[in-house]
Design an enzyme around this catalytic site. Structure first.
Site, PDB file in Angstrom:
ATOM      1  N   CYS A  80      -2.982 -30.661  -3.910  1.00  0.00           N
ATOM      2  CA  CYS A  80      -4.230 -29.970  -3.584  1.00  0.00           C
ATOM      3  C   CYS A  80      -4.332 -29.799  -2.071  1.00  0.00           C
ATOM      4  O   CYS A  80      -3.494 -30.275  -1.314  1.00  0.00           O
ATOM      5  CB  CYS A  80      -5.437 -30.746  -4.103  1.00  0.00           C
ATOM      6  SG  CYS A  80      -5.717 -32.305  -3.232  1.00  0.00           S
ATOM      7  N   CYS A  83      -4.246 -32.877  -0.013  1.00  0.00           N
ATOM      8  CA  CYS A  83      -2.889 -33.403   0.217  1.00  0.00           C
ATOM      9  C   CYS A  83      -2.280 -32.754   1.463  1.00  0.00           C
ATOM     10  O   CYS A  83      -1.751 -33.441   2.344  1.00  0.00           O
ATOM     11  CB  CYS A  83      -1.993 -33.124  -0.989  1.00  0.00           C
ATOM     12  SG  CYS A  83      -2.505 -33.903  -2.512  1.00  0.00           S
ATOM     13  N   ASP A 515       2.904   5.286  19.791  1.00  0.00           N
ATOM     14  CA  ASP A 515       3.912   5.915  20.642  1.00  0.00           C
ATOM     15  C   ASP A 515       4.200   7.298  20.059  1.00  0.00           C
ATOM     16  O   ASP A 515       4.031   7.523  18.857  1.00  0.00           O
ATOM     17  CB  ASP A 515       5.179   5.054  20.648  1.00  0.00           C
ATOM     18  CG  ASP A 515       6.335   5.747  21.330  1.00  0.00           C
ATOM     19  OD1 ASP A 515       6.153   6.248  22.445  1.00  0.00           O
ATOM     20  OD2 ASP A 515       7.417   5.806  20.726  1.00  0.00           O
ATOM     21  N   ASP A 714       8.401   1.959  18.636  1.00  0.00           N
ATOM     22  CA  ASP A 714       9.761   1.735  18.165  1.00  0.00           C
ATOM     23  C   ASP A 714      10.745   1.456  19.281  1.00  0.00           C
ATOM     24  O   ASP A 714      11.883   1.117  19.020  1.00  0.00           O
ATOM     25  CB  ASP A 714      10.246   2.962  17.394  1.00  0.00           C
ATOM     26  CG  ASP A 714      10.524   4.140  18.323  1.00  0.00           C
ATOM     27  OD1 ASP A 714       9.758   4.302  19.293  1.00  0.00           O
ATOM     28  OD2 ASP A 714      11.492   4.877  18.079  1.00  0.00           O
ATOM     29  N   ASP A 718       8.034   0.487  24.545  1.00  0.00           N
ATOM     30  CA  ASP A 718       6.786   0.128  23.865  1.00  0.00           C
ATOM     31  C   ASP A 718       6.557  -1.384  23.848  1.00  0.00           C
ATOM     32  O   ASP A 718       5.487  -1.843  23.435  1.00  0.00           O
ATOM     33  CB  ASP A 718       6.803   0.620  22.403  1.00  0.00           C
ATOM     34  CG  ASP A 718       6.965   2.129  22.309  1.00  0.00           C
ATOM     35  OD1 ASP A 718       6.350   2.829  23.130  1.00  0.00           O
ATOM     36  OD2 ASP A 718       7.707   2.596  21.430  1.00  0.00           O
TER      37      ASP A 718
END
Length: 961
Positions: A80, A83, A515, A714, A718
């Site tokens: 649980c 725990c 971009d 990409d 960037d």
């Protein structure tokens, strides 16, 4: 820290970095489409005290050597949220531990620590002292490590399910007769004579005691773990079950002794009293129902890792390797970098590599989700787990084992499911104090009812009910099951989410920064317009243009050559080729001088570009690059080239805006080009001519305005912005660095997947909130009822058995609700003409003037003529009829229709079909953006005929020109 690395890299200078990445990417794409983001995996085992700059994989990136070490551990015995909270608390107490994340669902733990102050053995010992098992989860550098780790994880889950099933069967086997003996007399069911009557009360009670013992034994883990946690003063769910069912057992044994005393003393009233106050069946029922709940819960949780299992099943187990001219089939784990792999039709590709011989079509749907096979030739990359459709080829292995794209995708999904969303940490904090509070409530309730004058048996049943109904299973499961299903579903659709935190933050994002090159656009130029001058036809112009450009390495030249190749144009032979720096190229064909370049070069060559300069300016204003072609001093024509938007970019921008997200474009390109793309895609704001660090500053500015910003990019340029944004999304996955970089990676490089990621984030967080609401609501409602608050007024109270059943069902409900995320489907790109069209058609038109060779301007055309789509007009706004020159001497009339009512690609297709069916119409080009249609006519066709065709299709013509 990653944004600091990005700045350091920028300061180093882009030339060194680009020199690293040039071998890996096309010249046109370097720093934009296809180039590598600059992050590396932050999970390192070495101490750090400086930055070192080293190339990683195929691209140069900055490698940070961290002072911390991050290690993953397998943790067993957790049942649980209390725990996991106990494990986390124990490990955090160790000196040198910086951060701990425990995942209840996967039974894993990630620990970041200083190896100079603490070692793995100390962490394992801390977990063991908390009452749980732990072992280091080694990340080996080969497929064996990953496969065995995943297989081991799956085997453990199967073992758990089988063990719980066995416990459940034995529990039911003994609980059934126990319930018959204890409850049978209440409904007049017959009992054996030795169990009937007041004189056999001790036998009656002792038989129940014997039947409950096997149930207690097979479920003994509740007692060993639960009481162990109590002794360490860190109670958990098992503690609640152990105390609740144990209390019933102890009281039952006490009742047997009291009945024995009553029989010996002849106190029949005492015997009858305790014969009706046995709680053996309640203890057995509590243990059985909770075991049933755990069984259903574990079986349901196993489904949450279906995505990983499906991915693992795609990996081939063997590879056909050619060594020293001999082919042999070996386990894929034994493949080494540099090996030549032989692939036959229908084979799955075992590792990543580059084709060295042959060609074929490869189904990459396992990685990208795209169902259409991709053509692969010598020099092209292939990835593990993809399928060879037809043809045979050989390739040289470049990445094997854990270095393959496929292996990294699996690792990414596993890591994402092992992280915690901020909303999940709230549940953990509550669970950490929940169990002690519940035990206190149970004790207070028991004492309170005793003081109120109720019997000890009544008060004890109240206490037991409070304990068993309030187990925090549902609270602990609310977040991790939803996160695992959500990240798995994302991976299934090519959306790789690196952390639960990114998944949660994304649904708060209200500004998306994009971009331009490679993200919004294709990332490489292509031919968009052809305007004929003295050239006899499009083909004639392309023969000359292709011949001149084939010796150039410029991306624009490549675009023209590719277009000529698509049309199967035979190129002429060029001699005396010469590149004129900054202006163009020139050469001789069949003894004549030809040139290609900008207007400045044409003027130097004595070519009159005056009649076309307005058109050239228009093309430039649209962000296109016009290239002039001349024979001696005669202008053959102009070919315009541009980096055009991807087919789904406009749709993605529209979907973002529908969700209330502001869209900002960041680009290093010039303002004119940026504005043209902004208008074309209906983007809210464009920021042009920005350097990488200025993109970072723009993101900071948006954040300072109180906005949550997601950055989609990409390229290396960037990287600072991706690091600065609240959520960084990498376009163009599949490379070794990109997949380890941003918070989210889009395998298909499709902006619609970014929309899908945001919608998945919203769906997952909504699911988590539903789960948390149910867990809190259940406990808020259940505990007071179990404590007997409604008993005085309504006589309503919960028996321990009903409480156990309710607790178990709450956990099953939460897991089942999370599994509904399996129904999530990301938005699909719109289709055109029944299939996705990669490019819009090239517009071809003809401008004739007296100075353009020997052609004479046709009567009635006195100004620069526009393209077939009617994009160009004179200053008065009048759009003259454009005339296209064909291979013969006939002139083709063109008309432009302004149309109202077109809303989508299907409307565009219907208008195009309606006009194309009209007699005398040779071709039709419909512009959805301009709400117009340009028709080429073989003969004179009246405006009424064209209007009627459009209106019969369901649209309105407002103007014909």
């Amino acid at each position: 820290m990653s944004h600091i690395l990005a700045r350091e890299l920028y300061i180093l200078g882009s030339r060194t970095l680009l020199s690293w990445c040039l071998p890996a990417i096309a010249p046109a794409d370097c720093g934009s489409a296809g180039s590598h983001p600059l992050y590396v995996d932050t999970i390192q085992a070495e101490p750090y005290n400086r930055y070192t700059y080293t190339p990683v994989g195929v691209a140069g990136v900055l490698k940070e050597i961290e002072k911390g070490k991050e290690t993953r551990f397998n943790v067993t015995g957790m049942t649980c949220a209390a725990c996991s909270a106990a494990v986390e608390r124990n490990v955090k107490q160790l000196q040198g531990v910086e951060d701990v994340t425990v995942n209840l669902l996967t039974g894993s733990m990630r620990v970041k620590y200083d190896p100079e102050q603490v070692v793995d053995e100390d962490i394992v010992k801390a977990v063991t002292e908390a009452g749980y098992g732990a072992s280091v989860r080694t990340r080996t550098q080969d497929t064996v490590g990953q496969a065995s780790s995943t297989a081991l994880s799956q085997d453990l889950v199967e073992e758990q399910i089988q063990a719980m099933k066995q416990r459940l069967v034995y529990s039911l086997l003994f609980m059934a007769p126990l319930m018959y003996v204890s409850m049978g007399p209440m409904i007049n069911l017959p009992l054996p004579s030795f169990l009937s009557g007041i004189e056999n009360s001790v036998s009656y009670a002792f038989t129940q005691f014997l039947l409950v013992l096997p149930v207690v034994y097979v479920n003994r883990k509740f007692f060993t773990v639960g009481f162990g946690a109590l002794l360490r003063r860190k109670p958990n769910m098992d503690s609640l079950v152990a105390v609740g069912s144990g209390a019933g057992l102890v009281y039952g044994v006490f009742a047997i002794f009291r009945m024995s005393y009553g029989l010996g003393a002849g106190n029949w009233e005492l015997v009858v009293q305790y014969a009706h106050d046995l709680y053996f069946e309640s203890s057995a029922m509590i243990l059985t129902l909770i075991t049933l709940g755990e069984f259903l819960e574990t079986r349901a949780k196993a489904r949450t890792s279906d995505a990983i299992k499906k991915l693992m099943d795609l990996a081939p187990k063997t590879a056909l390797v050619e060594r020293d001219g001999v082919q042999e089939e070996i386990p894929v784990e034994m493949v080494e970098v540099g090996d030549v792999i032989v692939i036959k039709p229908g084979d799955r590709i075992p590792v990543d590599g580059v084709i060295s011989e042959g060609q074929s079509y490869v189904d990459e749907s396992a990685l990208t989700g795209e169902s259409i096979p991709v053509k692969k030739e010598v020099g092209d990359r292939v990835s593990a787990a993809t399928i060879n459709e037809s043809g045979a080829f050989k390739f040289r292995a470049t990445e094997v084992g854990m270095d393959t794209t496929f292996a990294k995708i699996i690792a990414l999904v596993e890591e994402a499911s092992a992280t915690k969303a901020p909303v999940g940490r709230l549940a953990d904090r509550i669970s950490g104090i929940f169990v002690p509070v519940v035990m206190a409530i149970a004790l207070v309730s028991t004492i309170g009812w005793l003081l109120a004058g109720q019997s000890f048996e009544f008060a004890m049943s109240i206490g037991i009910s409070v304990l068993v109904i309030s187990c925090p299973c549902a609270l602990g499961l609310a977040t991790p099951v939803a996160i695992m299903v959500g990240t798995g579903k994302g991976a299934e659709h090519g959306i790789l989410i690196k952390s639960a935190e990114a998944l949660e933050i994304l649904h708060h994002v209200n500004t998306i920064a994009l971009d331009k090159t490679g993200t919004l656009t294709e990332g490489k130029p292509r031919v968009t317009d052809i305007v004929l001058g003295s050239a006899g036809s499009r083909e004639d112009l392309l023969e000359i243009a292709g011949a001149l450009e084939k010796n150039s390495e410029h991306p624009i030249a490549e675009a023209i050559l590719n277009y000529a190749k698509e049309l199967n144009i035979a190129l002429r032979r060029v001699s005396d080729f010469k590149a004129v720096s900054g202006k163009g190229v020139e050469g001789r064909i069949n003894g004549k001088a030809y040139s290609a370049g900008n207007v400045r070069l044409m003027r130097e060559k004595g070519v009159d570009t005056g009649p076309m300069e307005a058109l050239i300016d228009k093309l430039s204003g649209q962000g296109k690059t016009p290239i002039c072609f001349a024979e001696e001093n005669s202008l053959l024509g102009v070919i315009a080239v541009a980096d055009v938007p991807k087919p789904t970019s406009r749709q993605a921008v529209e979907r973002f805006k529908q969700m209330g997200v502001k869209v900002v474009m960041l680009t290093g390109d010039n303002r004119k080009t940026a504005e043209a793309i902004r208008v074309q895609l209906d983007i809210d704001e464009a920021v042009a001519e920005v350097l990488p660090h200025e993109k970072d500053s723009t993101i900071q500015g948006l954040q300072q305005d109180g906005r949550k910003v997601g950055m989609i990019g990409d390229g290396i340029n960037d990287a600072p912005a991706l690091a600065r944004a609240d959520v960084g999304i990498a376009i163009g996955a599949g490379t070794d660095v990109a997949i380890e970089s941003a918070d989210i990676v889009l395998i298909k490089s499709d902006l619609m997947d970014a929309v899908g990621a945001m919608e998945l984030s919203k769906a997952t967080i909504r699911n988590i909130k539903q789960n948390l609401f149910w867990a809190f609501f259940y406990n808020t409602l259940g505990i007071p009822v179990a404590a007997g608050l409604l008993y005085s007024a309504f006589g309503l109270r919960l028996s321990p058995m009903i409480g156990a059943a309710a607790m178990s069902m709450s956990s099953v409900f939460v897991v089942t609700n999370a599994l509904r995320l399996h129904k999530f489907r990301p938005p699909a790109p719109e289709k055109q003409d029944g299939s996705e069209r990669r490019f819009e058609p090239v517009s071809v038109s003809w401008v004739g003037t007296a100075v353009l060779g020997t052609r004479v301007e046709p009567a009635g055309v006195s100004q620069v003529l526009g393209t077939a789509s009617g994009d160009f007009a004179d200053d008065s706004g009048v759009r003259p009829v454009a005339v296209e020159k064909t291979d013969g001497e006939d002139l083709i009339m063109k008309k432009t229709l302004k149309i109202e009512g077109m809303m989508c690609q299907h409307c565009q297709m219907r208008v195009e079909k309606a006009l194309g069916a009209a007699e005398g119409v040779s071709s039709v080009e419909v512009s959805l953006e301009n709400q117009s249609a340009a028709v080429s006519l073989e003969r004179d066709v009246s405006d009424e005929v064209l209007k009627q065709a459009v209106e019969e299709a369901g649209y309105k013509v407002v103007e014909v020109s």
